[in-house]
Motif scaffolding. Structure first.
Motif, mmCIF file in Angstrom:
data_model
loop_
_atom_site.group_PDB
_atom_site.id
_atom_site.type_symbol
_atom_site.label_atom_id
_atom_site.label_comp_id
_atom_site.label_asym_id
_atom_site.label_seq_id
_atom_site.Cartn_x
_atom_site.Cartn_y
_atom_site.Cartn_z
ATOM 1 N N GLN A 28 0.845 -1.191 0.000
ATOM 2 C CA GLN A 28 0.000 0.000 0.000
ATOM 3 C C GLN A 28 0.877 1.236 0.000
ATOM 4 O O GLN A 28 1.670 1.453 0.920
ATOM 5 C CB GLN A 28 -0.913 0.025 1.225
ATOM 6 C CG GLN A 28 -1.830 1.252 1.259
ATOM 7 C CD GLN A 28 -2.750 1.270 2.459
ATOM 8 O OE1 GLN A 28 -2.579 0.535 3.427
ATOM 9 N NE2 GLN A 28 -3.771 2.118 2.398
ATOM 10 N N PHE B 29 0.607 -5.863 3.250
ATOM 11 C CA PHE B 29 -0.508 -6.625 3.805
ATOM 12 C C PHE B 29 -0.536 -8.020 3.213
ATOM 13 O O PHE B 29 -0.368 -8.202 2.009
ATOM 14 C CB PHE B 29 -1.847 -5.952 3.508
ATOM 15 C CG PHE B 29 -2.095 -4.716 4.316
ATOM 16 C CD1 PHE B 29 -1.782 -3.467 3.805
ATOM 17 C CD2 PHE B 29 -2.652 -4.799 5.583
ATOM 18 C CE1 PHE B 29 -2.013 -2.321 4.544
ATOM 19 C CE2 PHE B 29 -2.888 -3.659 6.330
ATOM 20 C CZ PHE B 29 -2.559 -2.422 5.811
ATOM 21 N N TYR C 68 -12.120 -11.509 1.891
ATOM 22 C CA TYR C 68 -10.736 -11.727 2.272
ATOM 23 C C TYR C 68 -10.540 -11.303 3.716
ATOM 24 O O TYR C 68 -11.143 -10.331 4.167
ATOM 25 C CB TYR C 68 -9.810 -10.871 1.405
ATOM 26 C CG TYR C 68 -9.645 -11.292 -0.029
ATOM 27 C CD1 TYR C 68 -10.725 -11.421 -0.881
ATOM 28 C CD2 TYR C 68 -8.375 -11.515 -0.550
ATOM 29 C CE1 TYR C 68 -10.553 -11.776 -2.209
ATOM 30 C CE2 TYR C 68 -8.188 -11.859 -1.883
ATOM 31 C CZ TYR C 68 -9.285 -11.988 -2.701
ATOM 32 O OH TYR C 68 -9.100 -12.331 -4.019
ATOM 33 N N PHE D 188 -7.575 -9.899 6.206
ATOM 34 C CA PHE D 188 -6.252 -9.277 6.106
ATOM 35 C C PHE D 188 -5.517 -9.337 7.432
ATOM 36 O O PHE D 188 -6.129 -9.288 8.514
ATOM 37 C CB PHE D 188 -6.389 -7.807 5.694
ATOM 38 C CG PHE D 188 -6.677 -7.615 4.244
ATOM 39 C CD1 PHE D 188 -7.972 -7.743 3.752
ATOM 40 C CD2 PHE D 188 -5.659 -7.320 3.354
ATOM 41 C CE1 PHE D 188 -8.240 -7.576 2.399
ATOM 42 C CE2 PHE D 188 -5.913 -7.150 2.002
ATOM 43 C CZ PHE D 188 -7.203 -7.283 1.524
ATOM 44 N N GLY D 189 -4.183 -9.406 7.341
ATOM 45 C CA GLY D 189 -3.351 -9.202 8.506
ATOM 46 C C GLY D 189 -3.298 -7.726 8.856
ATOM 47 O O GLY D 189 -3.849 -6.886 8.148
ATOM 48 N N SER D 190 -2.603 -7.406 9.930
ATOM 49 C CA SER D 190 -2.565 -6.029 10.426
ATOM 50 C C SER D 190 -1.505 -5.180 9.736
ATOM 51 O O SER D 190 -1.407 -3.985 10.007
ATOM 52 C CB SER D 190 -2.332 -6.019 11.932
ATOM 53 O OG SER D 190 -1.131 -6.706 12.235
ATOM 54 N N TYR E 66 -13.951 -2.107 1.431
ATOM 55 C CA TYR E 66 -13.167 -2.310 2.641
ATOM 56 C C TYR E 66 -12.952 -0.973 3.318
ATOM 57 O O TYR E 66 -12.777 0.056 2.669
ATOM 58 C CB TYR E 66 -11.809 -2.934 2.324
ATOM 59 C CG TYR E 66 -11.849 -4.431 2.179
ATOM 60 C CD1 TYR E 66 -12.100 -5.014 0.946
ATOM 61 C CD2 TYR E 66 -11.655 -5.258 3.285
ATOM 62 C CE1 TYR E 66 -12.151 -6.400 0.818
ATOM 63 C CE2 TYR E 66 -11.699 -6.642 3.161
ATOM 64 C CZ TYR E 66 -11.949 -7.201 1.917
ATOM 65 O OH TYR E 66 -12.007 -8.572 1.796
ATOM 66 N N GLN F 190 -10.534 1.107 6.109
ATOM 67 C CA GLN F 190 -9.239 1.107 6.787
ATOM 68 C C GLN F 190 -9.171 2.288 7.756
ATOM 69 O O GLN F 190 -8.888 3.406 7.352
ATOM 70 C CB GLN F 190 -8.084 1.170 5.790
ATOM 71 C CG GLN F 190 -6.725 0.998 6.461
ATOM 72 C CD GLN F 190 -5.566 1.081 5.475
ATOM 73 O OE1 GLN F 190 -5.524 1.959 4.623
ATOM 74 N NE2 GLN F 190 -4.629 0.153 5.590
ATOM 75 N N ARG G 21 -5.005 0.914 10.704
ATOM 76 C CA ARG G 21 -4.425 0.288 9.516
ATOM 77 C C ARG G 21 -5.111 -1.042 9.165
ATOM 78 O O ARG G 21 -4.883 -1.592 8.084
ATOM 79 C CB ARG G 21 -2.915 0.076 9.711
ATOM 80 C CG ARG G 21 -2.119 -0.135 8.456
ATOM 81 C CD ARG G 21 -0.621 -0.098 8.765
ATOM 82 N NE ARG G 21 -0.181 -1.226 9.553
ATOM 83 C CZ ARG G 21 0.997 -1.263 10.197
ATOM 84 N NH1 ARG G 21 1.799 -0.212 10.170
ATOM 85 N NH2 ARG G 21 1.360 -2.330 10.887
ATOM 86 N N GLN G 22 -5.939 -1.571 10.048
ATOM 87 C CA GLN G 22 -6.578 -2.843 9.780
ATOM 88 C C GLN G 22 -7.558 -2.721 8.615
ATOM 89 O O GLN G 22 -8.292 -1.756 8.522
ATOM 90 C CB GLN G 22 -7.324 -3.329 11.023
ATOM 91 C CG GLN G 22 -7.931 -4.701 10.897
ATOM 92 C CD GLN G 22 -6.876 -5.792 10.779
ATOM 93 O OE1 GLN G 22 -5.884 -5.810 11.498
ATOM 94 N NE2 GLN G 22 -7.091 -6.715 9.860
ATOM 95 N N MET G 23 -7.573 -3.696 7.720
ATOM 96 C CA MET G 23 -8.514 -3.727 6.601
ATOM 97 C C MET G 23 -9.755 -4.502 7.043
ATOM 98 O O MET G 23 -9.665 -5.679 7.404
ATOM 99 C CB MET G 23 -7.887 -4.402 5.388
ATOM 100 C CG MET G 23 -6.708 -3.646 4.803
ATOM 101 S SD MET G 23 -7.207 -2.142 3.953
ATOM 102 C CE MET G 23 -7.947 -2.834 2.481
ATOM 103 N N LEU H 16 -13.690 -5.704 6.111
ATOM 104 C CA LEU H 16 -14.696 -5.879 5.064
ATOM 105 C C LEU H 16 -15.995 -5.209 5.503
ATOM 106 O O LEU H 16 -16.536 -5.510 6.563
ATOM 107 C CB LEU H 16 -14.927 -7.366 4.800
ATOM 108 C CG LEU H 16 -15.989 -7.715 3.771
ATOM 109 C CD1 LEU H 16 -15.607 -7.178 2.395
ATOM 110 C CD2 LEU H 16 -16.208 -9.218 3.717
ATOM 111 N N PHE I 170 -11.906 1.598 0.574
ATOM 112 C CA PHE I 170 -11.408 1.066 -0.684
ATOM 113 C C PHE I 170 -12.476 0.214 -1.360
ATOM 114 O O PHE I 170 -13.089 -0.638 -0.722
ATOM 115 C CB PHE I 170 -10.174 0.188 -0.454
ATOM 116 C CG PHE I 170 -8.949 0.936 -0.031
ATOM 117 C CD1 PHE I 170 -8.574 0.984 1.298
ATOM 118 C CD2 PHE I 170 -8.173 1.603 -0.967
ATOM 119 C CE1 PHE I 170 -7.452 1.665 1.697
ATOM 120 C CE2 PHE I 170 -7.040 2.302 -0.581
ATOM 121 C CZ PHE I 170 -6.669 2.330 0.753
#
Lengths: 112, 117
Positions: free
Chosen positions: A37, A90, A101, A103-105, B37, B39, B43-45, B47, B91
């Motif tokens: 990112q 990520f 999906y 995601f990790g942190s 998504y 954020q 910083r965590q994404m 859903l 996003f």
């Protein structure tokens, strides 16, 4: 808690150094992927995997290697770090796109 | 190759009001998945909502709903009764169907949403 675990969370490298970003998931997901990112560019796909032993390149693969020896782990290797690789990375996993999906942190990497 | 475009780099909304974030995409496929998504500063994404292209009905999740216009290749997100906790980068993302489905997301550039008290 079940999910995607990324380590480390922060890292500073010198130009030319190598390192591995770790990614592990405990949800038995077949699909895993790595993204970077950068400001104003969203997330871009680096490499992805559709199962153990199967990997392929994404949009921005240069300078990165991956392998997938187990379903759980999908490490990303930087071969020779460059300042252009300064970014937030990520890892994500998925059972199927229909489920979304996870995601990790993220890992914030700075290359000086 | 698929592309996703978010033309609003920044948006703002008053608390309790409604805001719509825009997303357009380009694909030659007839079936696919679309996602929004969130954020936050952590910083965590996260859903927010997903839509399957073959489903005509727009997806909804509590205060979040989408306006999916397949012919126009448009996928906007509406947030009703905005709350301070909705402030984040949003996003829009696309995934195809088939062998690599679940492993290759294409993202837009993001929209930074500010919620004013």
């Amino acid at each position: 808690n079940a999910g995607v675990t990324q380590t480390p969370k922060f890292q500073v490298l010198k130009t030319g150094q190598s390192m591995t970003l770790q990614c592990a998931q405990d949800m038995n997901h077949e699909y895993m992927s790595w993204y970077r990112q950068d400001p104003g560019m969203g997330l871009r796909l680096i490499h992805y995997s559709v199962g153990a032993g199967i990997t392929d390149q994404g949009e921005v693969p240069n300078g990165y290697n991956v392998s997938r020896s187990t379903t759980e782990d999908f490490p990303l290797r930087l071969l020779s770090a460059a300042p252009s690789q300064t970014s937030v990375y990520f890892c994500a996993s998925s059972r199927d796109a229909a489920y979304g999906y996870t995601f990790g942190s993220g890992t914030r990497l700075t290359v000086v | 190759a698929q592309t996703v475009t978010q033309s609003q780099p920044e948006m703002s909304v008053q608390e309790a009001e409604t805001v719509t974030l825009s997303c357009t995409y380009d694909t030659s496929e007839s079936d696919y998945y679309l996602f929004w998504y969130k954020q936050p500063p952590s910083r965590q994404m996260i859903l927010v909502i997903r839509q399957e292209a073959y489903k005509q009905q727009n997806a909804t999740e509590n205060r979040f709903s989408v306006n999916f216009q397949k012919a126009a290749k448009s996928f906007s997100l509406k947030i009703s009764d905005s709350q301070l906790g909705d402030a984040a980068m949003y996003f829009c993302a696309y995934d195809g169907v088939g062998e690599t489905s679940g492993s290759r997301l294409t993202f837009g550039e993001g929209t930074q949403l500010t919620v004013n008290p």
